[in-house]
Write a protein that holds these residues in place. Structure first.
Motif, PDB file in Angstrom:
ATOM      1  N   THR A   1      45.115  31.785  27.594  1.00 24.64           N
ATOM      2  CA  THR A   1      44.144  31.627  28.672  1.00 24.64           C
ATOM      3  C   THR A   1      44.885  31.318  29.972  1.00 24.64           C
ATOM      4  O   THR A   1      45.668  30.381  30.041  1.00 24.64           O
ATOM      5  CB  THR A   1      43.159  30.493  28.345  1.00 24.64           C
ATOM      6  OG1 THR A   1      42.422  30.851  27.165  1.00 24.64           O
ATOM      7  CG2 THR A   1      42.178  30.277  29.483  1.00 24.64           C
ATOM      8  N   ASN A   2      44.605  32.130  30.989  1.00 25.44           N
ATOM      9  CA  ASN A   2      45.265  31.986  32.279  1.00 25.44           C
ATOM     10  C   ASN A   2      44.237  31.593  33.338  1.00 25.44           C
ATOM     11  O   ASN A   2      43.697  32.448  34.028  1.00 25.44           O
ATOM     12  CB  ASN A   2      45.942  33.304  32.665  1.00 25.44           C
ATOM     13  CG  ASN A   2      46.721  33.182  33.968  1.00 25.44           C
ATOM     14  OD1 ASN A   2      47.014  32.088  34.432  1.00 25.44           O
ATOM     15  ND2 ASN A   2      47.033  34.320  34.563  1.00 25.44           N
ATOM     16  N   PRO A   3      43.928  30.288  33.431  1.00 26.14           N
ATOM     17  CA  PRO A   3      42.931  29.863  34.419  1.00 26.14           C
ATOM     18  C   PRO A   3      43.492  29.994  35.828  1.00 26.14           C
ATOM     19  O   PRO A   3      44.714  29.981  36.037  1.00 26.14           O
ATOM     20  CB  PRO A   3      42.694  28.393  34.040  1.00 26.14           C
ATOM     21  CG  PRO A   3      43.970  27.970  33.401  1.00 26.14           C
ATOM     22  CD  PRO A   3      44.498  29.168  32.680  1.00 26.14           C
TER      23      PRO A   3
ATOM     24  N   TYR B   1      40.479  40.164  30.389  1.00 26.85           N
ATOM     25  CA  TYR B   1      40.890  39.517  31.632  1.00 26.85           C
ATOM     26  C   TYR B   1      40.525  40.382  32.828  1.00 26.85           C
ATOM     27  O   TYR B   1      40.778  41.584  32.856  1.00 26.85           O
ATOM     28  CB  TYR B   1      42.403  39.292  31.606  1.00 26.85           C
ATOM     29  CG  TYR B   1      42.959  38.582  32.826  1.00 26.85           C
ATOM     30  CD1 TYR B   1      43.041  37.198  32.860  1.00 26.85           C
ATOM     31  CD2 TYR B   1      43.405  39.299  33.931  1.00 26.85           C
ATOM     32  CE1 TYR B   1      43.552  36.544  33.975  1.00 26.85           C
ATOM     33  CE2 TYR B   1      43.916  38.654  35.053  1.00 26.85           C
ATOM     34  CZ  TYR B   1      43.983  37.275  35.070  1.00 26.85           C
ATOM     35  OH  TYR B   1      44.473  36.623  36.160  1.00 26.85           O
TER      36      TYR B   1
ATOM     37  N   THR C   1      35.509  36.266  23.934  1.00 29.16           N
ATOM     38  CA  THR C   1      36.853  36.123  23.359  1.00 29.16           C
ATOM     39  C   THR C   1      36.774  35.617  21.933  1.00 29.16           C
ATOM     40  O   THR C   1      37.419  36.148  21.026  1.00 29.16           O
ATOM     41  CB  THR C   1      37.711  35.174  24.209  1.00 29.16           C
ATOM     42  OG1 THR C   1      38.122  35.839  25.411  1.00 29.16           O
ATOM     43  CG2 THR C   1      38.974  34.737  23.450  1.00 29.16           C
TER      44      THR C   1
ATOM     45  N   VAL D   1      45.161  33.296  21.354  1.00 35.08           N
ATOM     46  CA  VAL D   1      44.556  33.473  22.677  1.00 35.08           C
ATOM     47  C   VAL D   1      45.446  32.821  23.719  1.00 35.08           C
ATOM     48  O   VAL D   1      45.889  31.683  23.552  1.00 35.08           O
ATOM     49  CB  VAL D   1      43.142  32.860  22.738  1.00 35.08           C
ATOM     50  CG1 VAL D   1      42.560  33.000  24.142  1.00 35.08           C
ATOM     51  CG2 VAL D   1      42.228  33.514  21.716  1.00 35.08           C
TER      52      VAL D   1
ATOM     53  N   ASP E   1      42.731  36.003  28.317  1.00 41.04           N
ATOM     54  CA  ASP E   1      41.518  35.753  29.086  1.00 41.04           C
ATOM     55  C   ASP E   1      41.799  34.658  30.100  1.00 41.04           C
ATOM     56  O   ASP E   1      42.950  34.398  30.434  1.00 41.04           O
ATOM     57  CB  ASP E   1      40.348  35.403  28.156  1.00 41.04           C
ATOM     58  CG  ASP E   1      40.531  34.062  27.432  1.00 41.04           C
ATOM     59  OD1 ASP E   1      41.480  33.304  27.746  1.00 41.04           O
ATOM     60  OD2 ASP E   1      39.709  33.752  26.543  1.00 41.04           O
ATOM     61  N   GLY E   2      40.739  34.043  30.625  1.00 38.80           N
ATOM     62  CA  GLY E   2      40.903  32.926  31.547  1.00 38.80           C
ATOM     63  C   GLY E   2      40.269  33.159  32.895  1.00 38.80           C
ATOM     64  O   GLY E   2      39.910  32.211  33.598  1.00 38.80           O
TER      65      GLY E   2
ATOM     66  N   GLN F   1      34.393  33.362  27.644  1.00 42.88           N
ATOM     67  CA  GLN F   1      34.851  32.445  26.599  1.00 42.88           C
ATOM     68  C   GLN F   1      34.193  32.772  25.260  1.00 42.88           C
ATOM     69  O   GLN F   1      34.837  32.741  24.213  1.00 42.88           O
ATOM     70  CB  GLN F   1      34.561  30.998  27.006  1.00 42.88           C
ATOM     71  CG  GLN F   1      35.414  30.528  28.175  1.00 42.88           C
ATOM     72  CD  GLN F   1      34.971  29.172  28.684  1.00 42.88           C
ATOM     73  OE1 GLN F   1      33.805  28.961  29.028  1.00 42.88           O
ATOM     74  NE2 GLN F   1      35.900  28.238  28.747  1.00 42.88           N
TER      75      GLN F   1
END
Length: 296
Positions: free
Chosen positions: A64-66, A90, A45, A62, A33-34, A42
């Motif tokens: 997370t790819n911000p 995502y 997830t 998890v 996600d992210g 959020q």
């Protein structure tokens, strides 16, 4: 302290699931996600992580790819080989080429993939990903992406429509009935042939390569709710190389993800993506044709 019937059932269900894989380590799942234009990513997830782990079949992490300026973080380099299944929550910037190549190799080599709702909007220019998910919406997808796919109720067959138009739309959230089209598939076997799903955004006009894809279930998209007047695919499975993909268009928000139908299909779909079979039972509180069922 007295436990409620629902709590006792959950404990027994988890115990049976765990006994079924006694001696075997849980399947390792990576949720990505992210970035997502659905603001509750959020929360969803965390909900999906809990749903999977409560079965006793999965161990979930998890990644997370911000976003960074102009794209995804270059430091996002997950080791897909550490997992049996990747679950995508995502919908955002494209990944670096080395990550996309590693992901293609993972699924092609036998890794499982679960695609949830808006994750099918991602990566319109990534041809391998489009073949993995079968059909998608948004991202500027048009007739070059592949045909629209929907179900003709009269002829009892899928339609592959090459008409030019952009892919992906939905009307207001509402309850709708899921119609199982493949009743002998491990994911759907034992489910009622028709059941009521909780308030959700019903995607329509999905299009893509649709290669090696089996539609497990559809839902009718009504014209008066900005739909198509057609039966649209809501759950499908795709073979990509040696990999198994479970694609669900359900789960727009946290409310829809509280539905027992969503939870059960996510759990069973993830197990199928991991091992090609399903050991979990259909829960007693699964929804019926006129009665929804959800967690508090």
């Amino acid at each position: 302290m007295l436990l409620s019937r629902k709590t006792l059932y959950t404990i027994l269900f988890n115990l049976v699931s765990t006994i079924g894989v006694w001696g075997q380590s849980p399947y390792k799942v990576l949720i990505i996600d992210g970035q997502n234009d659905h603001k509750v990513w959020q929360q969803t997830t965390q909900m999906m992580r809990e749903y999977l782990e409560e079965t006793g079949l999965f161990s979930v992490e998890v990644a997370t790819n911000p976003p960074s300026e102009g794209g995804a973080l270059d430091s996002f380099i997950p080791d897909f080989s550490e997992y049996e299944v990747v679950l995508s929550n995502y919908n955002g910037y494209s990944w670096p080429e080395n990550v996309k190549t590693a992901f293609e190799n993972f699924v092609n080599g036998g890794g499982g993939l679960v695609v949830v709702h808006s994750a099918n909007n991602s990566f319109p220019e990534w041809q391998a990903y489009n073949r993995m998910i079968g059909v998608g919406g948004g991202g500027g997808r048009d007739e070059k992406a592949g045909p629209f796919v929907y179900y003709d109720e009269g002829k009892k067959e899928l339609v592959y429509d090459t008409s030019p138009a952009l892919a992906g739309a939905h009307g207001p959230e509402h309850q709708f009935r899921i119609i199982i089209r493949s009743r002998n598939h491990p994911i759907t076997k034992g489910m009622p042939p028709t059941w009521l799903h909780e308030n959700d955004a019903l995607y329509n006009q999905l299009r893509g390569p649709a290669e090696n894809m089996e539609v497990l279930a559809t839902a009718f998209s009504p014209l008066n709710l900005k739909g198509t007047g057609r039966h649209e695919p809501v759950m499908m499975v795709i073979n990509y190389g040696k990999g198994r993909v479970f694609h669900t268009t359900l789960g727009h928000n946290s409310d829809s993800q509280k539905g027992i139908g969503f939870i059960t299909t996510l759990q069973r779909g993830t197990e199928w993506a991991a091992r090609g079979a399903v050991t979990q039972k259909i829960p007693e509180d699964f929804p019926g044709v006129n009665s929804g069922s959800r967690r508090p």
